[in-house]
Design a protein around this motif. Structure first.
Motif, PDB file in Angstrom:
ATOM      1  N   PHE A   1      13.918  -5.352   9.878  1.00  0.00           N
ATOM      2  CA  PHE A   1      12.522  -5.001   9.633  1.00  0.00           C
ATOM      3  C   PHE A   1      11.788  -6.205   9.033  1.00  0.00           C
ATOM      4  O   PHE A   1      12.204  -6.745   8.016  1.00  0.00           O
ATOM      5  N   GLU A   2      10.697  -6.590   9.650  1.00  0.00           N
ATOM      6  CA  GLU A   2       9.967  -7.779   9.216  1.00  0.00           C
ATOM      7  C   GLU A   2       8.697  -7.450   8.446  1.00  0.00           C
ATOM      8  O   GLU A   2       8.129  -8.328   7.783  1.00  0.00           O
ATOM      9  N   MET A   3       8.232  -6.217   8.507  1.00  0.00           N
ATOM     10  CA  MET A   3       7.020  -5.862   7.777  1.00  0.00           C
ATOM     11  C   MET A   3       7.315  -5.815   6.277  1.00  0.00           C
ATOM     12  O   MET A   3       8.398  -5.381   5.864  1.00  0.00           O
ATOM     13  N   THR A   4       6.367  -6.274   5.478  1.00  0.00           N
ATOM     14  CA  THR A   4       6.551  -6.317   4.035  1.00  0.00           C
ATOM     15  C   THR A   4       5.407  -5.601   3.320  1.00  0.00           C
ATOM     16  O   THR A   4       4.354  -5.325   3.905  1.00  0.00           O
ATOM     17  N   VAL A   5       5.651  -5.318   2.048  1.00  0.00           N
ATOM     18  CA  VAL A   5       4.658  -4.645   1.195  1.00  0.00           C
ATOM     19  C   VAL A   5       4.380  -5.563   0.006  1.00  0.00           C
ATOM     20  O   VAL A   5       5.330  -6.045  -0.637  1.00  0.00           O
ATOM     21  N   PRO A   6       3.115  -5.873  -0.231  1.00  0.00           N
ATOM     22  CA  PRO A   6       1.931  -5.161   0.254  1.00  0.00           C
ATOM     23  C   PRO A   6       1.295  -5.709   1.532  1.00  0.00           C
ATOM     24  O   PRO A   6       0.377  -5.098   2.058  1.00  0.00           O
ATOM     25  N   LYS A   7       1.751  -6.870   2.041  1.00  0.00           N
ATOM     26  CA  LYS A   7       1.041  -7.525   3.146  1.00  0.00           C
ATOM     27  C   LYS A   7       0.804  -6.609   4.325  1.00  0.00           C
ATOM     28  O   LYS A   7      -0.294  -6.582   4.895  1.00  0.00           O
ATOM     29  N   ASP A   8       1.804  -5.839   4.734  1.00  0.00           N
ATOM     30  CA  ASP A   8       1.695  -5.026   5.945  1.00  0.00           C
ATOM     31  C   ASP A   8       1.540  -3.534   5.659  1.00  0.00           C
ATOM     32  O   ASP A   8       1.724  -2.709   6.558  1.00  0.00           O
ATOM     33  N   TYR A   9       1.199  -3.186   4.410  1.00  0.00           N
ATOM     34  CA  TYR A   9       1.060  -1.768   4.051  1.00  0.00           C
ATOM     35  C   TYR A   9      -0.323  -1.287   4.487  1.00  0.00           C
ATOM     36  O   TYR A   9      -1.343  -1.674   3.904  1.00  0.00           O
ATOM     37  N   PRO A  10      -0.402  -0.424   5.517  1.00  0.00           N
ATOM     38  CA  PRO A  10      -1.708  -0.001   6.033  1.00  0.00           C
ATOM     39  C   PRO A  10      -2.496   0.818   5.013  1.00  0.00           C
ATOM     40  O   PRO A  10      -1.933   1.548   4.198  1.00  0.00           O
ATOM     41  N   GLN A  11      -3.802   0.698   5.071  1.00  0.00           N
ATOM     42  CA  GLN A  11      -4.669   1.376   4.120  1.00  0.00           C
ATOM     43  C   GLN A  11      -4.585   2.897   4.220  1.00  0.00           C
ATOM     44  O   GLN A  11      -4.835   3.600   3.244  1.00  0.00           O
ATOM     45  N   TYR A  12      -4.252   3.416   5.388  1.00  0.00           N
ATOM     46  CA  TYR A  12      -4.228   4.872   5.543  1.00  0.00           C
ATOM     47  C   TYR A  12      -2.981   5.512   4.941  1.00  0.00           C
ATOM     48  O   TYR A  12      -2.901   6.732   4.830  1.00  0.00           O
ATOM     49  N   LEU A  13      -1.984   4.705   4.566  1.00  0.00           N
ATOM     50  CA  LEU A  13      -0.772   5.284   4.006  1.00  0.00           C
ATOM     51  C   LEU A  13      -1.061   5.863   2.632  1.00  0.00           C
ATOM     52  O   LEU A  13      -1.991   5.455   1.944  1.00  0.00           O
ATOM     53  N   PRO A  14      -0.256   6.839   2.194  1.00  0.00           N
ATOM     54  CA  PRO A  14      -0.594   7.587   0.983  1.00  0.00           C
ATOM     55  C   PRO A  14      -0.456   6.765  -0.285  1.00  0.00           C
ATOM     56  O   PRO A  14       0.287   5.796  -0.352  1.00  0.00           O
ATOM     57  N   SER A  15      -1.202   7.181  -1.295  1.00  0.00           N
ATOM     58  CA  SER A  15      -1.048   6.655  -2.649  1.00  0.00           C
ATOM     59  C   SER A  15      -1.188   7.826  -3.596  1.00  0.00           C
ATOM     60  O   SER A  15      -1.888   8.796  -3.312  1.00  0.00           O
ATOM     61  N   PHE A  16      -0.511   7.721  -4.718  1.00  0.00           N
ATOM     62  CA  PHE A  16      -0.533   8.789  -5.708  1.00  0.00           C
ATOM     63  C   PHE A  16      -1.985   9.013  -6.146  1.00  0.00           C
ATOM     64  O   PHE A  16      -2.622   8.097  -6.650  1.00  0.00           O
ATOM     65  N   PRO A  17      -2.551  10.211  -5.977  1.00  0.00           N
ATOM     66  CA  PRO A  17      -3.971  10.419  -6.262  1.00  0.00           C
ATOM     67  C   PRO A  17      -4.349  10.043  -7.688  1.00  0.00           C
ATOM     68  O   PRO A  17      -3.714  10.462  -8.649  1.00  0.00           O
ATOM     69  N   ASP A  18      -5.389   9.204  -7.804  1.00  0.00           N
ATOM     70  CA  ASP A  18      -6.021   8.869  -9.082  1.00  0.00           C
ATOM     71  C   ASP A  18      -5.131   8.117 -10.049  1.00  0.00           C
ATOM     72  O   ASP A  18      -5.496   7.908 -11.209  1.00  0.00           O
ATOM     73  N   ALA A  19      -3.938   7.670  -9.635  1.00  0.00           N
ATOM     74  CA  ALA A  19      -3.001   7.030 -10.572  1.00  0.00           C
ATOM     75  C   ALA A  19      -3.599   5.779 -11.199  1.00  0.00           C
ATOM     76  O   ALA A  19      -3.321   5.476 -12.349  1.00  0.00           O
ATOM     77  N   ASP A  20      -4.402   5.034 -10.454  1.00  0.00           N
ATOM     78  CA  ASP A  20      -4.967   3.818 -11.013  1.00  0.00           C
ATOM     79  C   ASP A  20      -6.481   3.840 -10.955  1.00  0.00           C
ATOM     80  O   ASP A  20      -7.134   2.822 -10.897  1.00  0.00           O
ATOM     81  N   ARG A  21      -7.051   5.032 -11.012  1.00  0.00           N
ATOM     82  CA  ARG A  21      -8.499   5.143 -10.888  1.00  0.00           C
ATOM     83  C   ARG A  21      -9.167   5.716 -12.142  1.00  0.00           C
ATOM     84  O   ARG A  21     -10.297   6.141 -12.107  1.00  0.00           O
ATOM     85  N   ILE A  22      -8.414   5.756 -13.256  1.00  0.00           N
ATOM     86  CA  ILE A  22      -8.996   6.272 -14.497  1.00  0.00           C
ATOM     87  C   ILE A  22      -9.689   5.140 -15.220  1.00  0.00           C
ATOM     88  O   ILE A  22      -9.101   4.094 -15.456  1.00  0.00           O
ATOM     89  N   ASP A  23     -10.940   5.326 -15.576  1.00  0.00           N
ATOM     90  CA  ASP A  23     -11.687   4.284 -16.303  1.00  0.00           C
ATOM     91  C   ASP A  23     -11.592   4.530 -17.807  1.00  0.00           C
ATOM     92  O   ASP A  23     -11.403   5.637 -18.248  1.00  0.00           O
TER      93      ASP A  23
END
Length: 306
Positions: A284-306
């Protein structure tokens, strides 16, 4: 200057060590002055180390452990009775240098900032608990994916004994890992318990001899990264954690369907099939974060608290 002083001065961090071997980032809590006690510096450095590993295309998994007798025995209480009083003069003086993150108008819990930094990662994370993991030392491990423990490890959710409540988002994580009844047992009693009780309840998956702990964790990490797609690992990690809050399997099905459709077009999916048919190990040649597509999931609001 002693050899120990020279080593300390050469470290990138004050309270931990960070190194990468075989595409595995090893984060080792090492703060002898406070016996690995948690403080503001450790908070900032754990967050920085997590973000560093997550942003490094050369890292595919993370192992977190401690050095010495303790993993992390909880908050550094050397500040005395004002340790948790963030309106106190002591904290006001120490906080003058920077603007503090807040939520709902109050200062954010530092342990929670670490937990959410771990939760938002796109790399599998294994914790190897080498000794006492109490308070924040226990709760910071909950967002990691696999926890193993030394026979010398001890755990404790002692907040009621300090006049506090469980922090580091553990009110969300702990019941989902061990169930609400077991979580409340540990929180209500505040008792410190051994590794075998932790294993029986599902808090850790394995208990091993102290001299086998780190190598066991590293072997587990190698087994993950050697044959798995980095993008698949990141997406799977975020998908499974985020689905713990899903209202029904229909929500999971909608997310699964989108991901199978989109990821099936990627180079790693094609390589996965070709390697299987060719009876060879995948490359497998794809790497993260370089090849991590934007549509893939992320933990909701984990880094969005101000």
């Amino acid at each position: 200057m002693t050899a120990a002083d020279q080593q300390a001065s050469a470290r990138e961090y004050t309270t931990l060590d960070y190194e990468v071997t075989d595409r595995i980032a090893l984060i080792t809590i090492d703060n002898p002055p406070s016996r690995n006690g948690f403080n503001g510096t450790m908070r900032d450095e754990l967050i920085a180390a997590a973000q560093r590993a997550d942003g490094d295309d050369g890292v595919r998994a993370v192992v977190l452990t401690g050095r010495g007798k303790f993993f992390c025995p909880g908050a550094d209480l050397s500040g005395g009775e004002s340790t948790f009083d963030f309106t106190s003069e002591k904290h006001a003086e120490s906080d003058e240098t920077g603007e503090l993150p807040t939520v709902d108008g109050h200062r954010r819990d530092g342990g929670g900032q670490v937990s959410l930094a771990f939760a938002s990662m796109r790399k599998p994370m294994i914790t190897a608990v080498n000794g006492a993991a109490v308070g924040i030392g226990a709760t910071m491990t909950l967002p990691t994916d696999i926890r193993i423990a030394s026979t010398e490890a001890r755990f404790g959710f002692v907040f009621a004994h300090r006049g506090l409540v469980p922090e580091a988002a553990s009110s969300w994580f702990l019941p989902r890992i061990v169930g609400i009844t077991q979580a409340l047992d540990w929180v209500y009693t505040g008792r410190v318990f051994d590794a075998e009780e932790a294993r029986a309840a599902g808090l850790v998956s394995r208990v091993v001899a102290p001299d086998e702990l780190l190598e066991t964790a590293m072997d587990m990490a190698r087994a993950i990264v050697d044959r798995a797609s980095a993008v698949s690992l990141g997406a799977s990690r975020q998908l499974l954690w985020s689905m713990l809050g899903a209202s029904s399997p229909w929500e999971a099905h909608r997310r699964d369907s989108r991901l199978i459709y989109e990821m099936g077009q990627l180079a790693d999916a094609k390589e996965g099939v070709q390697s299987f048919l060719g009876k060879r190990a995948p490359e497998f040649e794809m790497t993260v974060p370089k090849d991590y597509p934007q549509y893939l999931p992320s933990f909701p609001d984990a880094d969005r608290i101000d």
